[in-house]
Design a protein around this motif. Structure first.
Motif, mmCIF file in Angstrom:
data_model
loop_
_atom_site.group_PDB
_atom_site.id
_atom_site.type_symbol
_atom_site.label_atom_id
_atom_site.label_comp_id
_atom_site.label_asym_id
_atom_site.label_seq_id
_atom_site.Cartn_x
_atom_site.Cartn_y
_atom_site.Cartn_z
ATOM 1 N N ARG A 94 0.860 -1.179 0.000
ATOM 2 C CA ARG A 94 0.000 0.000 0.000
ATOM 3 C C ARG A 94 0.892 1.224 0.000
ATOM 4 O O ARG A 94 1.930 1.240 0.684
ATOM 5 N N ALA A 95 0.530 2.255 -0.742
ATOM 6 C CA ALA A 95 1.290 3.510 -0.782
ATOM 7 C C ALA A 95 0.343 4.674 -0.527
ATOM 8 O O ALA A 95 -0.763 4.722 -1.074
ATOM 9 N N VAL A 96 0.791 5.588 0.312
ATOM 10 C CA VAL A 96 0.083 6.839 0.545
ATOM 11 C C VAL A 96 0.972 7.931 -0.034
ATOM 12 O O VAL A 96 2.122 8.097 0.389
ATOM 13 N N SER A 97 0.447 8.630 -1.039
ATOM 14 C CA SER A 97 1.254 9.586 -1.800
ATOM 15 C C SER A 97 0.649 10.978 -1.730
ATOM 16 O O SER A 97 -0.540 11.154 -1.987
ATOM 17 N N PHE A 98 1.502 11.952 -1.417
ATOM 18 C CA PHE A 98 1.112 13.355 -1.357
ATOM 19 C C PHE A 98 1.620 14.040 -2.617
ATOM 20 O O PHE A 98 2.826 14.077 -2.864
ATOM 21 N N PHE A 99 0.705 14.590 -3.420
ATOM 22 C CA PHE A 99 1.031 15.197 -4.698
ATOM 23 C C PHE A 99 1.013 16.719 -4.600
ATOM 24 O O PHE A 99 0.080 17.292 -4.024
ATOM 25 N N SER A 100 2.007 17.368 -5.189
ATOM 26 C CA SER A 100 2.013 18.814 -5.382
ATOM 27 C C SER A 100 1.880 19.063 -6.880
ATOM 28 O O SER A 100 2.559 18.409 -7.688
ATOM 29 N N VAL A 101 1.018 20.013 -7.241
ATOM 30 C CA VAL A 101 0.711 20.267 -8.639
ATOM 31 C C VAL A 101 0.898 21.752 -8.931
ATOM 32 O O VAL A 101 0.477 22.601 -8.145
ATOM 33 N N GLU A 102 1.551 22.037 -10.060
ATOM 34 C CA GLU A 102 1.689 23.412 -10.547
ATOM 35 C C GLU A 102 1.421 23.413 -12.042
ATOM 36 O O GLU A 102 1.944 22.558 -12.766
ATOM 37 N N ALA A 103 0.623 24.363 -12.498
ATOM 38 C CA ALA A 103 0.319 24.530 -13.927
ATOM 39 C C ALA A 103 -0.141 23.215 -14.576
ATOM 40 O O ALA A 103 0.242 22.895 -15.698
ATOM 41 N N GLY A 104 -0.958 22.439 -13.844
ATOM 42 C CA GLY A 104 -1.531 21.230 -14.409
ATOM 43 C C GLY A 104 -0.586 20.047 -14.495
ATOM 44 O O GLY A 104 -0.921 19.039 -15.126
ATOM 45 N N LYS A 105 0.574 20.136 -13.864
ATOM 46 C CA LYS A 105 1.545 19.034 -13.875
ATOM 47 C C LYS A 105 1.936 18.685 -12.442
ATOM 48 O O LYS A 105 1.997 19.551 -11.570
ATOM 49 N N ILE A 106 2.233 17.420 -12.205
ATOM 50 C CA ILE A 106 2.691 16.972 -10.894
ATOM 51 C C ILE A 106 4.162 17.347 -10.757
ATOM 52 O O ILE A 106 4.980 16.957 -11.595
ATOM 53 N N THR A 107 4.476 18.119 -9.725
ATOM 54 C CA THR A 107 5.849 18.585 -9.549
ATOM 55 C C THR A 107 6.576 17.853 -8.427
ATOM 56 O O THR A 107 7.807 17.827 -8.403
ATOM 57 N N ARG A 108 5.825 17.276 -7.513
ATOM 58 C CA ARG A 108 6.452 16.602 -6.375
ATOM 59 C C ARG A 108 5.504 15.551 -5.817
ATOM 60 O O ARG A 108 4.296 15.784 -5.736
ATOM 61 N N ILE A 109 6.067 14.411 -5.446
ATOM 62 C CA ILE A 109 5.326 13.379 -4.730
ATOM 63 C C ILE A 109 6.153 13.002 -3.510
ATOM 64 O O ILE A 109 7.355 12.742 -3.625
ATOM 65 N N VAL A 110 5.516 13.001 -2.350
ATOM 66 C CA VAL A 110 6.119 12.483 -1.127
ATOM 67 C C VAL A 110 5.321 11.238 -0.802
ATOM 68 O O VAL A 110 4.109 11.301 -0.606
ATOM 69 N N GLU A 111 6.029 10.087 -0.773
ATOM 70 C CA GLU A 111 5.336 8.813 -0.729
ATOM 71 C C GLU A 111 5.763 7.985 0.475
ATOM 72 O O GLU A 111 6.945 7.882 0.774
ATOM 73 N N TYR A 112 4.758 7.382 1.115
ATOM 74 C CA TYR A 112 4.979 6.520 2.276
ATOM 75 C C TYR A 112 4.460 5.125 1.952
ATOM 76 O O TYR A 112 3.358 4.975 1.423
ATOM 77 N N TRP A 113 5.268 4.117 2.289
ATOM 78 C CA TRP A 113 4.934 2.715 2.069
ATOM 79 C C TRP A 113 4.830 2.036 3.420
ATOM 80 O O TRP A 113 5.803 1.454 3.899
ATOM 81 N N PRO A 114 3.670 2.090 4.049
ATOM 82 C CA PRO A 114 3.536 1.483 5.384
ATOM 83 C C PRO A 114 3.592 -0.037 5.313
ATOM 84 O O PRO A 114 3.101 -0.646 4.367
ATOM 85 N N GLU A 115 4.214 -0.623 6.311
ATOM 86 C CA GLU A 115 4.302 -2.077 6.421
ATOM 87 C C GLU A 115 3.062 -2.607 7.145
ATOM 88 O O GLU A 115 2.650 -2.057 8.154
ATOM 89 N N SER A 116 2.504 -3.682 6.634
ATOM 90 C CA SER A 116 1.395 -4.345 7.327
ATOM 91 C C SER A 116 1.950 -5.081 8.539
ATOM 92 O O SER A 116 3.115 -5.480 8.545
ATOM 93 N N TYR A 117 1.122 -5.266 9.543
ATOM 94 C CA TYR A 117 1.542 -6.030 10.716
ATOM 95 C C TYR A 117 0.325 -6.687 11.341
ATOM 96 O O TYR A 117 -0.807 -6.248 11.142
ATOM 97 N N ALA A 118 0.584 -7.753 12.068
ATOM 98 C CA ALA A 118 -0.493 -8.484 12.735
ATOM 99 C C ALA A 118 -1.035 -7.659 13.898
ATOM 100 O O ALA A 118 -0.274 -7.037 14.642
#
Length: 142
Positions: A94-118
């Motif tokens: 699973r990925a949770v991604s934060f997108f920054s957009v300027e002038a209709g284009k994606i300029t930055r993604i900050v992405e987190y990949w959380p680990e599953s656990y019991a």
């Protein structure tokens, strides 16, 4: 493209659709020239659309990557967040991604990949198990 919340949601969905094509060079169509991806958990940054495409092309996989968009939230004209399930047929993450957009284009993604656990047993009497997203979507579609 006009910059409103709906368009940013559409842009994020388009990004994930292009990623799902596994033609990672095609993703460059929605990325800005100064694009940057950050993975805070591993302290890595990828600068530039060419390096982003190369990194995805070279990433080891057991099969083609598939992306299921679970949710996109966009509440400004320049930011959105997606929750995506990723699989190559062998592993699923699973990925949770934060997108920054300027002038209709994606300029930055900050992405987190959380680990599953019991889940800890000491709270079993207080919780209920969450169904997998795929099973939930299949149930809703019927």
């Amino acid at each position: 493209m006009t910059e409103d919340t709906n368009d940013i949601s559409v842009l994020v969905h388009e990004f994930w659709t292009l990623m799902g094509s596994n033609d990672f060079a095609s993703v460059q169509a929605v990325l800005g020239e100064q694009f940057m991806l950050e993975w805070p958990q591993s302290n890595e940054r990828i600068r530039g659309v060419a390096r982003f495409a190369q990194m995805n092309s070279e990433y080891p996989a057991q099969g083609p990557w598939r992306f299921t968009v679970n949710r996109v939230v966009a509440n400004t004209v320049s930011e959105a967040v997606s929750d995506v399930t990723v699989t190559d047929g062998s592993m699923t993450a699973r990925a949770v991604s934060f997108f920054s957009v300027e002038a209709g284009k994606i300029t930055r993604i900050v992405e987190y990949w959380p680990e599953s656990y019991a889940a800890p047993a000491n709270r079993a009497h207080l919780v209920e198990r969450i169904e997998q997203v795929t099973a939930y979507r299949q149930r809703c579609a019927s």
